[in-house]
Scaffold this motif. Structure first.
Motif, PDB file in Angstrom:
ATOM      1  N   GLN A 101     -56.738  32.663  15.732  1.00  0.00           N
ATOM      2  CA  GLN A 101     -57.174  31.760  14.676  1.00  0.00           C
ATOM      3  C   GLN A 101     -57.715  32.522  13.477  1.00  0.00           C
ATOM      4  OE1 GLN A 101     -59.930  28.883  16.132  1.00  0.00           O
ATOM      5  NE2 GLN A 101     -60.607  28.289  14.135  1.00  0.00           N
ATOM      6  N   ASP A 102     -58.618  33.472  13.749  1.00  0.00           N
ATOM      7  CA  ASP A 102     -59.299  34.135  12.644  1.00  0.00           C
ATOM      8  C   ASP A 102     -58.767  35.563  12.515  1.00  0.00           C
ATOM      9  OD1 ASP A 102     -60.932  35.168  10.780  1.00  0.00           O
ATOM     10  OD2 ASP A 102     -62.781  34.993  11.921  1.00  0.00           O
ATOM     11  N   ALA A 103     -57.866  35.739  11.543  1.00  0.00           N
ATOM     12  CA  ALA A 103     -57.187  37.029  11.440  1.00  0.00           C
ATOM     13  C   ALA A 103     -58.134  38.151  11.007  1.00  0.00           C
ATOM     14  CB  ALA A 103     -56.024  36.931  10.463  1.00  0.00           C
ATOM     15  N   LEU A 104     -59.183  37.810  10.275  1.00  0.00           N
ATOM     16  CA  LEU A 104     -60.087  38.880   9.809  1.00  0.00           C
ATOM     17  C   LEU A 104     -60.745  39.571  10.995  1.00  0.00           C
ATOM     18  CD1 LEU A 104     -61.437  40.508   7.652  1.00  0.00           C
ATOM     19  CD2 LEU A 104     -63.209  38.776   7.478  1.00  0.00           C
ATOM     20  N   SER A 105     -61.222  38.774  11.946  1.00  0.00           N
ATOM     21  CA  SER A 105     -61.907  39.401  13.064  1.00  0.00           C
ATOM     22  C   SER A 105     -60.936  39.854  14.142  1.00  0.00           C
ATOM     23  CB  SER A 105     -62.945  38.438  13.655  1.00  0.00           C
ATOM     24  OG  SER A 105     -62.361  37.191  13.908  1.00  0.00           O
ATOM     25  N   ALA A 106     -59.682  39.441  14.044  1.00  0.00           N
ATOM     26  CA  ALA A 106     -58.718  39.866  15.057  1.00  0.00           C
ATOM     27  C   ALA A 106     -57.995  41.149  14.660  1.00  0.00           C
ATOM     28  CB  ALA A 106     -57.710  38.754  15.336  1.00  0.00           C
ATOM     29  N   LEU A 107     -58.295  41.664  13.472  1.00  0.00           N
ATOM     30  CA  LEU A 107     -57.738  42.962  13.070  1.00  0.00           C
ATOM     31  C   LEU A 107     -58.884  43.967  13.051  1.00  0.00           C
ATOM     32  CD1 LEU A 107     -55.538  41.748  10.097  1.00  0.00           C
ATOM     33  CD2 LEU A 107     -54.703  42.662  12.246  1.00  0.00           C
ATOM     34  N   ASN A 108     -58.603  45.174  13.497  1.00  0.00           N
ATOM     35  CA  ASN A 108     -59.657  46.187  13.530  1.00  0.00           C
ATOM     36  C   ASN A 108     -60.008  46.612  12.112  1.00  0.00           C
ATOM     37  OD1 ASN A 108     -61.259  48.462  13.905  1.00  0.00           O
ATOM     38  ND2 ASN A 108     -60.273  48.927  15.844  1.00  0.00           N
ATOM     39  N   PRO A 109     -61.291  46.469  11.734  1.00  0.00           N
ATOM     40  CA  PRO A 109     -61.667  46.752  10.342  1.00  0.00           C
ATOM     41  C   PRO A 109     -61.604  48.232   9.960  1.00  0.00           C
ATOM     42  CG  PRO A 109     -63.602  46.248  11.657  1.00  0.00           C
ATOM     43  CD  PRO A 109     -62.415  45.972  12.521  1.00  0.00           C
TER      44      PRO A 109
END
Lengths: 331, 291
Positions: A101-109
């Motif tokens: 759902q939330d791509a920002l938190s599902a990609l390693n920063p």
């Protein structure tokens, strides 16, 4: 491979969570069939068990507290419930992939997006650094990220929400999975971007011949892109059918209520209709049919007996004592 | 419908390594602590090339600091400055090596505890047990039994210093492990080793740097303490041994220079390492405005 055979087949799946107040049955007796090239929508409100079902298929639930108490998840001849860690790791990404759902938190920063995509290709496909990078750019172009060759070295936070979701999708389809599970992929996005993402998913499904599982609470999205619909309520499947049939002729009062509560621009109602009450907590589910306190067609029997899921027509099934009457428009 | 939206919102630029260093020294605490640490490292590495190894007997005994003997002389007529310079090498070596060992063990166990629930129960228990032990007496016993040498000191200090690191890395690693992108990696088929080394470790690296500095500072203190108690290597100079000599020869109250200068060296090094650690932490914290 037989075209009629499901790519992914879930049978009698039950998942329990251990809590301080005792075990909570989040998913009960769920059965799903995902076919190559078709979109299956799992429709349900928060807490209906749709996400738990998806996470169980991906093997992402922590155990404990979660535990699969029964059922099977058949994929390419293997039961993923009992599969070894090694099989699991091979299936994830290559066989079944997931969009969160939330791509920002599902990609390693801490890594650039190109780095994340090419790392996957290098590890799983054995590509060289240069080849993986070229293919990462290709994938980014495929999910229509403008100026992909330039943006490949950007970090996730440098992308907009819609673009991040595209990157997630690029990662998910990088290994050409046979089944793609999208868990509310557009919930965090605004409406115009939502439509683009849905279109992209549908297109990739068609091109790759993937089976797409779309988990959503959005009836509009279901109507637009799904082929088959499974409706979940309180951890159970309450109704199943193709999207046209189910929307035209619901066989469960819950589905009927959902359809009735959809905003209709063609009707000038003063107030939006809503199903009364709130969904039950999984810990204190009411006896009998879990939907009976909110149901407008409930009879005495619904308070005491749990209805079985039964077929009512070709490809149609419903878990309601009065499903035939609802189906025929008599209740 | 699916026409790409032009994307021109390139707000932040990629973080660069030199930018981090510049930010670190932007505050006087950062510049100063880094300078002090560099002076110590240069002294430890190159000092012994220019200063004769202290040894033998000299005629000028117990001289107060002067232009000939900057830090004075001891009861054998040896130059205290030379002792401190040679001691810098040993103290830094033991501090760095012990800290390295502690970080290695501490980070590995901390990451394991953060990732694996089953391992965590054991690791937490052992860590708590280690933290509750009276460390100094234990280190004394182990060092005495193993026989004093630089290697013994390093290993003993390293083996007793990892629990703090484990605790720090574990608690922060647990936050990272709960992040959705860890599930994302698992959904793409990443295994435990890959997740820990490629996803969790990079996120806690800044903390590892901070704890290297803090652990090294504590290791230097432990080294000095053990050497002062006579458990250091009798063949090599260290700051603790200089003070031990002063105490042994009974000049503690008269020859103040013999204890003051090694003590100052310890104080300065530990202070600089601690301040540098705090500064490094602050310089990476985007919530602090004037970082």
């Amino acid at each position: 491979m037989n075209a009629d055979e499901a790519a992914l087949s879930v049978r009698a799946l039950s998942v329990e969570f251990a809590t301080r107040e005792g075990p909570v049955r989040a998913v009960r007796d769920v059965a799903l069939d995902v076919y190559a090239g078709r979109t299956l929508a799992i429709l349900g409100e928060s807490g209906s068990g749709k996400s738990v079902t998806a996470l169980t298929i991906m093997g992402l639930l922590d155990s404990p507290p979660a535990r699969v108490t029964s059922g099977s998840i058949m994929f390419e001849g293997a039961d993923l419930v009992t599969a070894t860690e090694r099989t699991r790791m091979r299936v994830n990404g290559e066989g079944i992939a997931m969009v969160f759902q939330d791509a920002l938190s599902a990609l390693n920063p801490v890594y650039t997006v190109g780095n994340q995509i090419s790392e996957l290709l290098r590890v799983r496909r054995g590509l060289s650094r240069a080849a993986a990078r070229a293919q990462a750019i290709e994938l980014m172009e495929r999910v229509r990220i403008p100026a992909a060759a330039r943006r490949v070295d950007d970090y996730p936070h440098q992308f907009s929400g819609g673009m991040r979701q595209r990157i997630m999708i690029a990662l998910a389809v990088a290994l050409d999975p046979r089944v793609l599970i999208a868990d509310e992929p557009t919930t965090a996005l605004d409406v115009t971007v939502q439509a683009q993402i849905m279109e992209l998913l549908t297109e990739l499904r068609r091109e790759n011949g993937m089976g797409l599982v779309l988990i959503t609470h959005d009836l509009g999205v279901v109507a637009e892109v799904a082929d088959d619909v499974t409706v979940m309520y309180s951890g159970r499947i309450v109704e199943r059918g193709t999207v046209e049939e189910l929307f035209q002729r619901p066989a469960h009062p819950y589905t009927r209520g959902l359809l009735r509560s959809m905003p209709r621009p063609d009707r000038q109602d003063d107030e939006l209709w809503a199903i009364p009450g709130a969904p039950p907590s999984s810990l204190h589910a009411p006896g009998g049919c879990p939907f009976h306190p909110r149901c407008d067609a409930a009879v005495d029997r619904c308070r005491s007996d749990q209805p079985e899921f039964e077929l009512i027509a070709a490809g149609r099934g419903s878990a309601c004592h009065r499903s035939q009457e609802v189906f025929d428009g008599r209740a | 419908m699916s026409a790409p939206i032009p994307e021109s919102t390139r707000t932040a630029t990629a973080p660069s390594r030199t930018g981090g260093l510049r930010r670190f020294v932007a505050q006087p605490t950062g510049a100063l602590s880094l300078t002090v640490l560099l002076v110590f490292v240069v002294t430890g590495v190159f000092g012994p090339l220019f200063v004769d190894r202290p040894g033998g007997l000299g005629s000028e005994i117990l001289q107060a600091p002067s232009s000939a003997h900057w830090f004075g002389t001891d009861d054998l007529g040896q130059d205290v400055f030379a002792q401190v310079v040679w001691g810098t090498r040993v103290s830094l070596t033991v501090g760095a090596a012990a800290s390295g060992l502690a970080i290695l063990i501490g980070t590995a166990l901390g990451l394991m505890g953060a990732y694996s629930r089953r391992a965590d129960a054991w690791i937490t228990t052992v860590t708590d047990l280690m933290l509750s032990l009276p460390l100094l007496p234990l280190m004394i016993i182990v060092t005495a039994v193993a026989g004093p040498s630089i290697l013994t000191l390093t290993v003993v200090i390293g083996l007793f210093s990892w629990p703090e690191v484990t605790r720090l890395i574990r608690s922060n690693g647990m936050v990272v492990v709960a992040m959705p992108y860890i599930d994302g990696a698992r959904a793409l088929g990443a295994g435990g080793w890959r997740i820990v080394t490629r996803e969790v470790l990079p996120a806690v690296v800044p903390l590892v740097v901070v704890s290297v500095l803090l652990t090294a500072a504590r290791a230097v203190i432990s080294e000095a303490g053990l050497s002062f108690l006579g458990l250091g290597d009798p063949d090599s100079w260290s700051w603790g041994r200089i003070m031990l000599n002063a105490q042994r020869s009974g000049v503690l109250s008269t020859a103040w220079w013999q204890t003051l200068f090694p003590s100052l060296a310890i104080l300065l090094l530990v202070l600089a390492a601690t301040v540098a650690g705090v500064r490094f932490n602050d310089s990476r914290d985007p919530r602090l405005k004037d970082r």
